[in-house]
Scaffold this active site. Structure first.
Site, PDB file in Angstrom:
ATOM      1  N   SER A 145       0.865  -1.192   0.000  1.00 39.55           N
ATOM      2  CA  SER A 145       0.000   0.000   0.000  1.00 39.55           C
ATOM      3  C   SER A 145       0.901   1.241   0.000  1.00 39.55           C
ATOM      4  CB  SER A 145      -0.856   0.023   1.268  1.00 39.55           C
ATOM      5  OG  SER A 145      -1.498   1.281   1.415  1.00 39.55           O
ATOM      6  N   TYR A 158      -1.720  -1.104  10.502  1.00 41.23           N
ATOM      7  CA  TYR A 158      -1.865  -1.527   9.090  1.00 41.23           C
ATOM      8  C   TYR A 158      -0.691  -0.982   8.274  1.00 41.23           C
ATOM      9  CZ  TYR A 158      -3.869  -1.405   4.312  1.00 41.23           C
ATOM     10  OH  TYR A 158      -4.085  -1.526   2.949  1.00 41.23           O
ATOM     11  N   LYS A 162       2.389  -2.955   6.168  1.00 42.70           N
ATOM     12  CA  LYS A 162       2.623  -2.761   4.729  1.00 42.70           C
ATOM     13  C   LYS A 162       4.071  -2.314   4.482  1.00 42.70           C
ATOM     14  CE  LYS A 162      -1.493  -3.872   3.160  1.00 42.70           C
ATOM     15  NZ  LYS A 162      -1.674  -5.057   2.324  1.00 42.70           N
TER      16      LYS A 162
HETATM   17  N1  LIG Z   1      -8.645  -0.460  -1.536  1.00 39.91           N
HETATM   18  C1  LIG Z   1      -7.651   0.358  -1.233  1.00 39.91           C
HETATM   19  O1  LIG Z   1      -7.799   1.592  -1.160  1.00 39.91           O
HETATM   20  C2  LIG Z   1      -6.272  -0.224  -1.004  1.00 39.91           C
HETATM   21  C3  LIG Z   1      -5.193   0.683  -0.925  1.00 39.91           C
HETATM   22  C4  LIG Z   1      -3.924   0.176  -0.700  1.00 39.91           C
HETATM   23  C5  LIG Z   1      -3.738  -1.184  -0.567  1.00 39.91           C
HETATM   24  N2  LIG Z   1      -4.802  -2.037  -0.653  1.00 39.91           N
HETATM   25  C6  LIG Z   1      -4.531  -3.469  -0.500  1.00 39.91           C
HETATM   26  O2  LIG Z   1      -5.110  -4.187  -1.566  1.00 39.91           O
HETATM   27  C7  LIG Z   1      -5.330  -5.543  -1.143  1.00 39.91           C
HETATM   28  C8  LIG Z   1      -6.717  -5.993  -1.582  1.00 39.91           C
HETATM   29  O3  LIG Z   1      -7.704  -5.252  -0.902  1.00 39.91           O
HETATM   30  P1  LIG Z   1      -9.017  -4.715  -1.617  1.00 39.91           P
HETATM   31  O4  LIG Z   1      -8.862  -3.250  -1.732  1.00 39.91           O
HETATM   32  O5  LIG Z   1      -9.310  -5.489  -2.837  1.00 39.91           O
HETATM   33  O6  LIG Z   1     -10.089  -4.981  -0.474  1.00 39.91           O
HETATM   34  P2  LIG Z   1     -11.317  -5.995  -0.349  1.00 39.91           P
HETATM   35  O7  LIG Z   1     -12.231  -5.868  -1.499  1.00 39.91           O
HETATM   36  O8  LIG Z   1     -11.854  -5.778   1.012  1.00 39.91           O
HETATM   37  O9  LIG Z   1     -10.634  -7.451  -0.467  1.00 39.91           O
HETATM   38  C9  LIG Z   1      -9.853  -7.978   0.559  1.00 39.91           C
HETATM   39  C10 LIG Z   1      -9.537  -9.431   0.221  1.00 39.91           C
HETATM   40  O10 LIG Z   1      -8.722  -9.967   1.271  1.00 39.91           O
HETATM   41  C11 LIG Z   1      -9.267 -11.198   1.669  1.00 39.91           C
HETATM   42  N3  LIG Z   1      -8.897 -11.502   3.041  1.00 39.91           N
HETATM   43  C12 LIG Z   1      -9.169 -10.774   4.158  1.00 39.91           C
HETATM   44  N4  LIG Z   1      -8.685 -11.416   5.244  1.00 39.91           N
HETATM   45  C13 LIG Z   1      -8.088 -12.551   4.796  1.00 39.91           C
HETATM   46  C14 LIG Z   1      -7.410 -13.628   5.418  1.00 39.91           C
HETATM   47  N5  LIG Z   1      -7.253 -13.689   6.747  1.00 39.91           N
HETATM   48  N6  LIG Z   1      -6.937 -14.650   4.650  1.00 39.91           N
HETATM   49  C15 LIG Z   1      -7.110 -14.636   3.308  1.00 39.91           C
HETATM   50  N7  LIG Z   1      -7.736 -13.637   2.651  1.00 39.91           N
HETATM   51  C16 LIG Z   1      -8.220 -12.614   3.394  1.00 39.91           C
HETATM   52  C17 LIG Z   1     -10.765 -11.038   1.482  1.00 39.91           C
HETATM   53  O11 LIG Z   1     -11.381 -12.318   1.360  1.00 39.91           O
HETATM   54  P3  LIG Z   1     -12.369 -13.018   2.434  1.00 39.91           P
HETATM   55  O12 LIG Z   1     -13.065 -11.951   3.210  1.00 39.91           O
HETATM   56  O13 LIG Z   1     -13.285 -13.803   1.533  1.00 39.91           O
HETATM   57  O14 LIG Z   1     -11.462 -13.883   3.251  1.00 39.91           O
HETATM   58  C18 LIG Z   1     -10.796 -10.286   0.152  1.00 39.91           C
HETATM   59  O15 LIG Z   1     -10.693 -11.204  -0.927  1.00 39.91           O
HETATM   60  C19 LIG Z   1      -5.085  -5.547   0.360  1.00 39.91           C
HETATM   61  O16 LIG Z   1      -3.799  -6.059   0.620  1.00 39.91           O
HETATM   62  C20 LIG Z   1      -5.150  -4.089   0.751  1.00 39.91           C
HETATM   63  O17 LIG Z   1      -4.400  -3.796   1.899  1.00 39.91           O
HETATM   64  C21 LIG Z   1      -6.049  -1.588  -0.876  1.00 39.91           C
END
Ligand SMILES: NC(=O)c1ccc[n+]([C@@H]2O[C@H](COP(=O)([O-])OP(=O)(O)OC[C@H]3O[C@@H](n4cnc5c(N)ncnc54)[C@H](OP(=O)(O)O)[C@@H]3O)[C@@H](O)[C@H]2O)c1
Length: 257
Positions: A145, A158, A162
């Site tokens: 991130s 968090y 990261k």
């Molecule tokens: N969205 C943003 O603004 C943003 C910004 C920077 C970085 N990121 C990063 O991008 C990545 C994806 O996030 P997203 O934005 O796509 O959010 P999201 O839609 O909430 O997806 C999160 C994913 O992580 C999975 N997950 C959560 N806990 C888990 C665990 N204990 N074991 C295995 N899987 C798990 C969830 O699956 P289940 O609930 O089905 O387990 C889901 O598939 C993350 O690493 C996040 O930190 C996101």
């Protein structure tokens, strides 16, 4: 474009039930990979795998909780038995249970954040590397991130996980390079998914933040991230390792974090 082709490759995505992980699974399958769609929720992953198969791609679902090392073991040995190889690992799943001052983080939230965001990708990579080596090499992509570069307000622990994931990316890139395994990270900026929904709950505030802080006047979409992950996973990036690719619409460059 041929270098983005994943035909014949097997890709494991941890955290592919929705958001960036789901979009990445679809993009990989479109490029010809066999995708192992995993998260804590088998049913949600099965739906993603069914969508891929319905569109003519190859995928199957398994349960993989990043915090459960026995799940890591089961998934890797199942891939070894069923597909016989592993070319790509995307450590995408993450959690962020505490919003507020880092000094007030309950110990349970601290443990959970470190367990899922850091310990999980670490041990899954350790487990996956021997099979990748046997397959002739591979590519690991850690979804970090921009908060790993500069801490996000109210997201202290968090952000710390990261930052450590970016360091882990560099450590593994150094140690696995001689096995032809590349390790890179993606640093997404604000992206429209469930994990970021609290940050975008107020539509007016989001609009004015985007206007002020983003060079490109929009928040990121899962597709923006999936395409960058595809680049890092594919042979198009074959001489890139230990790198963190920032994909944030200009947010970091403006010093606006
Ligand atoms: N969205 C943003 O603004 C943003 C910004 C920077 C970085 N990121 C990063 O991008 C990545 C994806 O996030 P997203 O934005 O796509 O959010 P999201 O839609 O909430 O997806 C999160 C994913 O992580 C999975 N997950 C959560 N806990 C888990 C665990 N204990 N074991 C295995 N899987 C798990 C969830 O699956 P289940 O609930 O089905 O387990 C889901 O598939 C993350 O690493 C996040 O930190 C996101």
């Amino acid at each position: 474009m041929a270098r983005l082709d994943l035909t014949g490759k097997v890709a494991l995505i941890a955290g592919a039930s929705r958001g960036i992980g789901e979009e990445t699974a679809m993009a990989f399958a479109e490029q010809g990979a066999t995708v192992i769609v995993t998260s804590r929720k088998l049913e949600a992953c099965a739906e993603v795998a069914e969508k891929i198969v319905a569109a003519g791609g190859k995928a199957r679902a398994m349960k993989l909780h990043l915090g459960e090392l026995s799940d890591h073991e089961e998934v890797i040995s199942s891939i070894e038995q069923e597909e016989g190889r592993l070319d790509i690992l995307v450590n995408n799943g993450a959690t962020n249970p505490h919003f507020g001052p880092a000094t007030e983080t309950p110990v349970e939230a601290w443990d959970k954040t470190v367990e899922v965001n850091l310990r999980g990708p670490y041990y899954l990579t350790v487990k996956a590397a021997p099979l990748m080596k046997k397959s002739g090499g591979g590519s690991v992509v850690n979804v970090a991130s921009v908060n790993g570069i500069q801490p996000g307000f109210g997201q202290g622990v968090y952000s710390m996980t990261k930052a450590a994931l970016i360091s882990m990316t560099q450590v593994f890139a150094q140690e696995l390079g001689d096995q032809n395994i590349r390790v890179n990270a993606l640093a997404p900026g604000l992206t429209q998914t469930k994990i970021a929904s609290a940050l975008m709950a107020n539509e007016e505030a989001t609009k004015s933040m985007v206007e002020r802080n983003f060079s490109l006047k929009r928040v990121g979409q899962p597709q923006d991230m999936a395409e960058a992950i595809l680049y890092l996973a594919s042979d198009a990036s074959s001489y890139v390792t230990g790198h963190t690719l920032v994909v944030d619409g200009g947010l970091t460059q403006r010093g606006a974090l």
